[in-house]
Design a protein around this motif. Structure first.
Motif, short mmCIF file in Angstrom:
data_model
loop_
_atom_site.label_atom_id
_atom_site.label_comp_id
_atom_site.label_asym_id
_atom_site.label_seq_id
_atom_site.Cartn_x
_atom_site.Cartn_y
_atom_site.Cartn_z
N MET A 1 122.80 127.79 33.25
CA MET A 1 121.76 127.15 34.07
C MET A 1 122.41 126.61 35.35
O MET A 1 123.36 125.84 35.29
CB MET A 1 121.12 125.99 33.30
CG MET A 1 119.98 125.31 34.03
SD MET A 1 118.58 126.41 34.24
CE MET A 1 118.10 126.68 32.53
N THR A 2 121.96 127.05 36.51
CA THR A 2 122.53 126.59 37.77
C THR A 2 121.86 125.31 38.21
O THR A 2 120.71 125.04 37.87
CB THR A 2 122.36 127.65 38.87
OG1 THR A 2 120.96 127.82 39.13
CG2 THR A 2 122.96 128.98 38.45
N SER A 3 122.59 124.51 39.01
CA SER A 3 122.02 123.25 39.47
C SER A 3 120.82 123.48 40.36
O SER A 3 119.87 122.70 40.35
CB SER A 3 123.09 122.43 40.23
OG SER A 3 123.58 123.15 41.34
N SER A 4 120.81 124.58 41.12
CA SER A 4 119.69 124.84 42.03
C SER A 4 118.42 125.21 41.29
O SER A 4 117.32 124.99 41.78
CB SER A 4 120.07 125.94 43.01
OG SER A 4 120.36 127.14 42.32
N SER A 5 118.57 125.78 40.07
CA SER A 5 117.38 126.24 39.35
C SER A 5 116.54 125.08 38.84
O SER A 5 115.39 125.27 38.48
CB SER A 5 117.79 127.13 38.18
OG SER A 5 118.52 126.39 37.22
N LEU A 6 117.11 123.89 38.78
CA LEU A 6 116.36 122.73 38.33
C LEU A 6 116.26 121.68 39.43
O LEU A 6 116.02 120.51 39.16
CB LEU A 6 117.02 122.13 37.08
CG LEU A 6 116.79 122.94 35.80
CD1 LEU A 6 117.67 122.44 34.68
CD2 LEU A 6 115.33 122.90 35.40
N ALA A 7 116.44 122.11 40.66
CA ALA A 7 116.33 121.18 41.77
C ALA A 7 114.86 120.87 42.02
O ALA A 7 114.02 121.77 41.98
CB ALA A 7 116.96 121.78 43.03
N PRO A 8 114.55 119.62 42.30
CA PRO A 8 115.45 118.47 42.24
C PRO A 8 115.28 117.72 40.92
O PRO A 8 114.35 117.97 40.16
CB PRO A 8 114.94 117.63 43.40
CG PRO A 8 113.45 117.85 43.36
CD PRO A 8 113.25 119.28 42.89
N VAL A 9 116.19 116.78 40.68
CA VAL A 9 116.12 115.92 39.51
C VAL A 9 115.67 114.53 39.96
O VAL A 9 116.27 113.94 40.86
CB VAL A 9 117.47 115.81 38.79
CG1 VAL A 9 117.33 115.01 37.51
CG2 VAL A 9 118.05 117.19 38.51
N LEU A 10 114.61 114.04 39.33
CA LEU A 10 114.09 112.70 39.63
C LEU A 10 114.50 111.76 38.50
O LEU A 10 114.20 112.01 37.33
CB LEU A 10 112.57 112.75 39.73
CG LEU A 10 111.82 111.42 39.95
CD1 LEU A 10 112.22 110.77 41.27
CD2 LEU A 10 110.31 111.65 39.90
N VAL A 11 115.22 110.70 38.85
CA VAL A 11 115.74 109.76 37.85
C VAL A 11 115.16 108.38 38.12
O VAL A 11 115.22 107.88 39.24
CB VAL A 11 117.28 109.69 37.90
CG1 VAL A 11 117.81 108.81 36.76
CG2 VAL A 11 117.90 111.08 37.84
N THR A 12 114.61 107.75 37.09
CA THR A 12 114.07 106.40 37.25
C THR A 12 115.09 105.36 36.82
O THR A 12 115.97 105.61 36.02
CB THR A 12 112.78 106.21 36.43
OG1 THR A 12 113.10 106.27 35.03
CG2 THR A 12 111.75 107.27 36.76
N GLY A 13 114.93 104.15 37.37
CA GLY A 13 115.77 103.03 36.97
C GLY A 13 117.23 103.19 37.34
O GLY A 13 118.12 103.00 36.51
#
Length: 280
Positions: A1-13
Motif C-alpha cells: 500500500m503506497t502512501s499516496s493511495s490513501l492520501a490524505p489522512v485526517l487525524v483528530t485530537g
C-alpha cells in the motif's frame, strides 16, 4: 500500500499524546496528513513538519463539516480517517455528574460517529478508504470508578464492529486500536475528575483514593505503560497494510488483561478487582 493511495489522512485530537505521535509518524512515512485540534495554533510543531493544520472540534457539527469539506475540496475525499479525539471522565456511577458524562460521550462516541458519517459518502464513491478508531482495552473490560469512560469505549467497539461489515462491500476497511496504559496526560485528566467526584464524607472515599493510587502506579510502571509512539506505530500499520486487522491491542499488559477478562469470566475478573482494590 503506497502512501499516496490513501492520501490524505485526517487525524483528530493532535494537540498532544497519541494524536500528535500518530501525525508525526504518518508524516515521516510520506503521507499527506491533516492534523486537527480545537485550537489549531497548538499544532505549529506539526505544521512546521509538513502537516496541513485544521481547526476541528468533534462536538461541533459546523466544525466537523467544515474540516471534512476542506479536505474533500482539495483531494476529493478523505483517504483515511483516524478517530483519536477522546478523554476520560472518572468517578463512581452514583456520584459522577451526568452532564460531564454527556460531554464525554459527545467527544468519545458521537463525535467519532458523526465524523465517520461525514467522510463515508466520498469514500464509498471512490470505493476505497480506511477508518481507524482509537478505542481502549477499556472497551473490553471495566475497572471500578471508570464505568462511564468504559461505556464510551464499549460503544466504540460496537460501532466499529457494525461499521466494518457495513462498509466492506465498498472497499473500505475499519480497524479498532485498543491501547492499554499509554503515557499521554490522560491519567492526569482521570485523576482530576476522580478528585472532583469524591467529596468529604463520600461513601466511596476509600475506593476513590485506592483508584487514584492504582492509576498513578500503573502509568509510572514501565512494565505496564508505554509511550504514545507505540500506538502510532500500530495506527501506521492499520493505515498502510494491504489487509489491515480488525483489532490491534497495544501493550503486553493490555493483552494479558483482556485475556483474563475474556477467558476467566466474571468470577475471575471480580477476584482480580478485589485483589487490586481490596474492601476500600
Amino acid at each position: 500500500m503506497t502512501s499516496s493511495s490513501l492520501a490524505p489522512v485526517l487525524v483528530t485530537g493532535c494537540s498532544s499524546g497519541i494524536g500528535r505521535a500518530t501525525a508525526e509518524l504518518l508524516l515521516k512515512a510520506g503521507h499527506t496528513v491533516y492534523a486537527t485540534a480545537r485550537r489549531p495554533e497548538v499544532l505549529a510543531h506539526l505544521e512546521s513538519a509538513g502537516a496541513r493544520v485544521l481547526a476541528l472540534d468533534v462536538t461541533s457539527e459546523e466544525s466537523m463539516s467544515t474540516a471534512v469539506k476542506a479536505v474533500e475540496d482539495e483531494h476529493g475525499r478523505v483517504g483515511a480517517l483516524v478517530n483519536n479525539a477522546g478523554y476520560g471522565e472518572y468517578g463512581t456511577i452514583e456520584e459522577t455528574d451526568l452532564d460531564k458524562v454527556r460531554q464525554m460521550f459527545e467527544t468519545n462516541v458521537f463525535g467519532l460517529a458523526r465524523l465517520t458519517q461525514l467522510v463515508l459518502p466520498a469514500m464509498r464513491a471512490a470505493r476505497s478508504g480506511r477508518i481507524v478508531n482509537i478505542g481502549s482495552m477499556g472497551g473490553r473490560l471495566t475497572w471500578p470508578v471508570g464505568g462511564y469512560y468504559h461505556a464510551t469505549k464499549y460503544a466504540v467497539e460496537a460501532i466499529s464492529d457494525a461499521l466494518r461489515n457495513e462498509v466492506r462491500p465498498f472497499g473500505i476497511s475499519v480497524s479498532l486500536v485498543e491501547p492499554g496504559l499509554i503515557r499521554t496526560g490522560f491519567e492526569e485528566t482521570a485523576l482530576t475528575s476522580e478528585a472532583h467526584a469524591g467529596t468529604d464524607g463520600s461513601p466511596y472515599a476509600g475506593l476513590l483514593a485506592t483508584s487514584a493510587s492504582i492509576t498513578t502506579g500503573g502509568y509510572s510502571n514501565p512494565m505496564l505503560a508505554s509511550g504514545p509512539e507505540a500506538v502510532a506505530k500500530v495506527v501506521l500499520k492499520a493505515v498502510e497494510s494491504r489487509s489491515p486487522r480488525s483489532r490491534y491491542v497495544v501493550t503486553a499488559a493490555a493483552r494479558a488483561a483482556i485475556t483474563a477478562r475474556t477467558v476467566g469470566g466474571d468470577r475471575v475478573w471480580d477476584a482480580i478487582v478485589r485483589n487490586q482494590f481490596g474492601s476500600h
